[in-house]
Structure formats: C-alpha cells, structure tokens
Design a protein around this motif. Structure first.
Motif, PDB file in Angstrom:
ATOM      1  N   ALA A 179       0.829  -1.210   0.000  1.00  0.00           N
ATOM      2  CA  ALA A 179       0.000   0.000   0.000  1.00  0.00           C
ATOM      3  C   ALA A 179       0.862   1.258   0.000  1.00  0.00           C
ATOM      4  O   ALA A 179       0.590   2.213  -0.732  1.00  0.00           O
ATOM      5  CB  ALA A 179      -0.919  -0.006   1.220  1.00  0.00           C
ATOM      6  N   GLU A 180       1.901   1.265   0.806  1.00  0.00           N
ATOM      7  CA  GLU A 180       2.787   2.434   0.894  1.00  0.00           C
ATOM      8  C   GLU A 180       3.467   2.734  -0.441  1.00  0.00           C
ATOM      9  O   GLU A 180       3.592   3.897  -0.848  1.00  0.00           O
ATOM     10  CB  GLU A 180       3.851   2.192   1.968  1.00  0.00           C
ATOM     11  CG  GLU A 180       4.861   3.316   2.094  1.00  0.00           C
ATOM     12  CD  GLU A 180       6.006   2.945   3.026  1.00  0.00           C
ATOM     13  OE1 GLU A 180       7.018   3.679   3.026  1.00  0.00           O
ATOM     14  OE2 GLU A 180       5.904   1.928   3.742  1.00  0.00           O
ATOM     15  N   GLY A 182       2.395   1.789  -3.373  1.00  0.00           N
ATOM     16  CA  GLY A 182       1.443   1.883  -4.465  1.00  0.00           C
ATOM     17  C   GLY A 182       1.601   0.781  -5.484  1.00  0.00           C
ATOM     18  O   GLY A 182       1.554   1.009  -6.696  1.00  0.00           O
ATOM     19  N   PHE A 207      -3.798   2.120   0.745  1.00  0.00           N
ATOM     20  CA  PHE A 207      -3.147   2.241  -0.566  1.00  0.00           C
ATOM     21  C   PHE A 207      -2.927   3.692  -0.975  1.00  0.00           C
ATOM     22  O   PHE A 207      -3.819   4.534  -0.867  1.00  0.00           O
ATOM     23  CB  PHE A 207      -3.992   1.541  -1.627  1.00  0.00           C
ATOM     24  CG  PHE A 207      -3.352   1.545  -2.996  1.00  0.00           C
ATOM     25  CD1 PHE A 207      -2.435   0.572  -3.346  1.00  0.00           C
ATOM     26  CD2 PHE A 207      -3.656   2.538  -3.919  1.00  0.00           C
ATOM     27  CE1 PHE A 207      -1.834   0.572  -4.593  1.00  0.00           C
ATOM     28  CE2 PHE A 207      -3.058   2.547  -5.177  1.00  0.00           C
ATOM     29  CZ  PHE A 207      -2.141   1.568  -5.510  1.00  0.00           C
ATOM     30  N   LYS A 208      -1.706   3.970  -1.449  1.00  0.00           N
ATOM     31  CA  LYS A 208      -1.347   5.294  -1.957  1.00  0.00           C
ATOM     32  C   LYS A 208      -1.080   5.182  -3.460  1.00  0.00           C
ATOM     33  O   LYS A 208      -0.207   4.425  -3.876  1.00  0.00           O
ATOM     34  CB  LYS A 208      -0.093   5.820  -1.255  1.00  0.00           C
ATOM     35  CG  LYS A 208      -0.243   6.011   0.236  1.00  0.00           C
ATOM     36  CD  LYS A 208       1.070   6.470   0.856  1.00  0.00           C
ATOM     37  CE  LYS A 208       0.945   6.649   2.361  1.00  0.00           C
ATOM     38  NZ  LYS A 208       2.240   7.063   2.972  1.00  0.00           N
ATOM     39  N   PRO A 209      -1.802   5.938  -4.293  1.00  0.00           N
ATOM     40  CA  PRO A 209      -1.559   5.874  -5.740  1.00  0.00           C
ATOM     41  C   PRO A 209      -0.101   6.202  -6.071  1.00  0.00           C
ATOM     42  O   PRO A 209       0.538   7.005  -5.390  1.00  0.00           O
ATOM     43  CB  PRO A 209      -2.514   6.932  -6.300  1.00  0.00           C
ATOM     44  CG  PRO A 209      -3.581   7.066  -5.261  1.00  0.00           C
ATOM     45  CD  PRO A 209      -2.906   6.851  -3.949  1.00  0.00           C
ATOM     46  N   SER A 210       0.400   5.557  -7.114  1.00  0.00           N
ATOM     47  CA  SER A 210       1.791   5.750  -7.508  1.00  0.00           C
ATOM     48  C   SER A 210       1.888   5.733  -9.029  1.00  0.00           C
ATOM     49  O   SER A 210       0.883   5.535  -9.729  1.00  0.00           O
ATOM     50  CB  SER A 210       2.658   4.620  -6.935  1.00  0.00           C
ATOM     51  OG  SER A 210       2.379   3.399  -7.620  1.00  0.00           O
ATOM     52  N   GLN A 214      -2.661   3.326  -9.907  1.00  0.00           N
ATOM     53  CA  GLN A 214      -3.495   4.396  -9.381  1.00  0.00           C
ATOM     54  C   GLN A 214      -4.492   3.897  -8.352  1.00  0.00           C
ATOM     55  O   GLN A 214      -4.960   4.659  -7.510  1.00  0.00           O
ATOM     56  CB  GLN A 214      -4.225   5.089 -10.530  1.00  0.00           C
ATOM     57  CG  GLN A 214      -3.314   5.928 -11.414  1.00  0.00           C
ATOM     58  CD  GLN A 214      -2.670   7.066 -10.637  1.00  0.00           C
ATOM     59  OE1 GLN A 214      -3.346   7.928 -10.084  1.00  0.00           O
ATOM     60  NE2 GLN A 214      -1.334   7.063 -10.577  1.00  0.00           N
ATOM     61  N   THR A 215      -4.823   2.625  -8.427  1.00  0.00           N
ATOM     62  CA  THR A 215      -5.791   2.026  -7.514  1.00  0.00           C
ATOM     63  C   THR A 215      -5.245   0.700  -7.001  1.00  0.00           C
ATOM     64  O   THR A 215      -4.400   0.073  -7.660  1.00  0.00           O
ATOM     65  CB  THR A 215      -7.145   1.773  -8.209  1.00  0.00           C
ATOM     66  OG1 THR A 215      -6.930   0.931  -9.358  1.00  0.00           O
ATOM     67  CG2 THR A 215      -7.784   3.086  -8.658  1.00  0.00           C
ATOM     68  N   PRO A 216      -5.695   0.246  -5.840  1.00  0.00           N
ATOM     69  CA  PRO A 216      -5.210  -1.045  -5.337  1.00  0.00           C
ATOM     70  C   PRO A 216      -5.617  -2.188  -6.247  1.00  0.00           C
ATOM     71  O   PRO A 216      -6.671  -2.148  -6.888  1.00  0.00           O
ATOM     72  CB  PRO A 216      -5.873  -1.160  -3.959  1.00  0.00           C
ATOM     73  CG  PRO A 216      -7.024  -0.214  -3.987  1.00  0.00           C
ATOM     74  CD  PRO A 216      -6.645   0.890  -4.913  1.00  0.00           C
TER      75      PRO A 216
END
Length: 332
Positions: A179-180, A182, A207-210, A214-216
């Motif tokens: 999650a961290e 992304g 979850f953080k977008p990266s 963009q989504t989990p």
C-alpha cells in the motif's frame, strides 16, 4: 460481481515416478494450454532445497516458458528478493523484458523460500538481508527508471524495462508495504491463509496511488482442485493433502497419485496443521467452484485469483484448468 481474472502459480512440482525434466515439460504443456484458454498469467515460485519443487532457478524457467508461449504473461511469484542483489534482478528481468516485451511480471517476496541452513548458503552467511526488502525494491525500480547517464552502476539490460512489480506476502506488514509503495499485492492464501481478511482490508484502506498503480489491485493465490464431480475432485485432492502433510512432518514427498485414505488419518495433530495450511483450497465440480469462488471474491474484494493445481494425472490436471476458468467465467 466484477470480472475476475484467473491466473496460475506453477512450482514445477516433481511427480513420483517422473524426472525434473518431465516437470519442466509438463509446465510448458500447461502454459500453452492455459494460454489457449485465456488465463491472464503464469508465475513460477522460488524455492530452494525442496526435493519436490524444481523452480529454484526461477528467472531461467520464466525465460523458458515465455519462449515457448506467445501471449500469456509470465513472471515470478516470486523472486525472494533478500536472496539476490537488486542489480542482478534488474539485469535478469531487463533481459527477459527485452526478449519478451510487455509479457514479464516481477513479483517479489521477503521470505527466504528455504530452510535456515539453505538461507544462509544463499545469503553467504548474511542473515540481515531481509531487513532491506523495501530498499531493495526501490533500488530495482530506480535501475529500471534511470535516465541519468552519469549514474553508476546502471542495469544493462534493465533501463527502460516495462516490468510490473507485485509484492507477495501473507501478513499485515507485506500489505502495508504494498500500500505504501502503491503496488499490486499478492496474498499467499494457498499455504498461509490465516491473515487474508485483515491484510486485504489494510491494503485497500492504506493504498497510496503511484506511478505504478493508481488504484489497489489484489491478487489472492489459492489451491483449486476441479473435476467433473465433487466426488472425483475430493479424491484427486488427496495428492495435495498428502504433499502438505509431508511438509508438516518435515518428510517431503514428491507429488503422488491420489489415495483413498490420507496418510495422516488417525493423526489429529498433523491433520489440524494440514487443515490450517490448506484452508485456502477450493474443491469440487464447476458449479461448486463457481459458487465458492464467488463468495470468496465478494468477501475480500479480489481483483484476480491465482490458482495452484496439485493434480497428479496430467490429463485430469488439464481438464481442471478448463473447469476452473469456465467456473470463473460464469461467476454470478
């Protein structure tokens, strides 16, 4: 119910009465067949010093299977990253991506994939490499994305590689890290299902977008034993349960033909341990598999099911692949 992708985790299991080469040939046949059926990907798991698993040289096997197939994604489920220098991983998967563009996946795990003595042999007596798991992932990502010609070292092949990352695990810690960063997350419910619900919830919530996602995106690996009837499926599943019993008592068996009686019958402690390890297992005909997988996907909000197939008879194994994808295709 959203559309759920179906994939395969292949450990190149060594079968009783067959050779390691036979295992590799069987993996090629399986990959070609599931590619034809429309499976999303086939991954190979890194294990060491296990007499019943032949996928220890994981990147080599990925290249072999990718070279025999045409469209299906092929990858690592996973590379046990603390066993490897990040630069070597970047070079190996950069090479694979160059040879088979847009078809290679890199799943990475923190566990050793081996016993303690073997782990020390792999890590050259450095037991602390697992502590750098996050940093090693970031290092590989930097090798792939580097645009600085003055940087050193650089990965050739590797720079510019289009290799998606996935974090493997079976704990809250691995879910938090995915999650961290992304990244998509793959939970190993095929042998350690205990923390699935909590890990899935933590991953989705944190979850953080990266730039990678963009989504989990949650993949859950489970055991699926499918057959024409529930009765036949339960009979075929004895090969899986007997194999896991060998793991529990530290007397590993090659995958063996199904038996009418499980080898741990009358041994409640072994039976309880096997049941705990294999709780993420679905057994039955197409209707049963579809019903149980549907509830499972809905409960955990899963995007993709990755299945193992521990069936000894190869014709029945191939039939199980067909039944499984038909079941998932007809989820309510």
């Amino acid at each position: 119910m959203k559309n759920v992708k179906l994939s395969v985790l292949d450990e190149a299991l060594i079968l009783q009465g067959f050779s390691i080469k036979d295992s590799f040939e069987r993996s090629v046949t399986d990959a070609l067949y599931i590619e034809e059926l429309g499976y999303e990907r086939v991954w190979f798991a890194e294990h060491h010093n296990m007499a019943y698993i032949a996928s220890s040289a994981t990147s080599l096997l990925i290249g072999h299977i990718a070279g025999k197939t045409n469209r299906i994604r092929v990858g690592a489920g996973g590379i046990m990253l603390p066993n490897h220098a990040p630069l070597l991983v970047a070079e190996q998967f950069g090479t694979l991506d160059t040879l088979y563009p847009n078809r290679i996946d890199l799943g990475v795990g923190r566990a050793p994939g081996a016993d303690q003595i073997t782990t020390m042999a792999l890590r050259r007596n450095n037991p602390n490499t697992a502590a750098y798991f996050k940093e090693d992932i970031i290092s590989i990502q930097k090798y792939f994305r580097n645009t600085d010609p003055s940087a050193t070292p650089r990965a050739f092949p590797g720079e510019g590689a289009n290799v998606p990352f996935y974090i493997l695990g079976a704990s809250i810690n691995s879910a938090m890290l995915a999650a961290e960063l992304g990244l998509p997350y793959v939970f190993a419910a095929h042998f350690a299902p205990g923390m699935l619900r909590e890990a899935a919830q933590v991953y989705k919530k944190a979850f953080k977008p990266s730039v990678y996602a963009q989504t989990p995106y949650l993949i859950v690996c489970v055991n699926v034993i499918a057959a024409e009837s529930n009765q036949e499926a339960f009979y075929l599943s004895s090969s899986l349960f007997n194999l896991f019993a060998g793991v529990v008592i530290n007397e590993p068996y090659l995958l063996s033909p199904p038996t009418d009686q499980l080898i741990y019958d009358g041994k409640p402690q072994i039976e309880a341990a096997v049941k705990q390890m294999t709780a993420g297992t679905f057994i039955g005909d197409q209707e049963t598999i579809a019903r149980e997988i549907s509830s499972f996907v809905e409960l955990h909000q899963i995007d993709e099911i990755m299945m193992t197939n521990y069936i000894f008879d190869h014709a029945k194994k191939l039939k199980a692949f067909k039944i499984s994808i038909d079941a998932v295709a007809h989820l309510p």
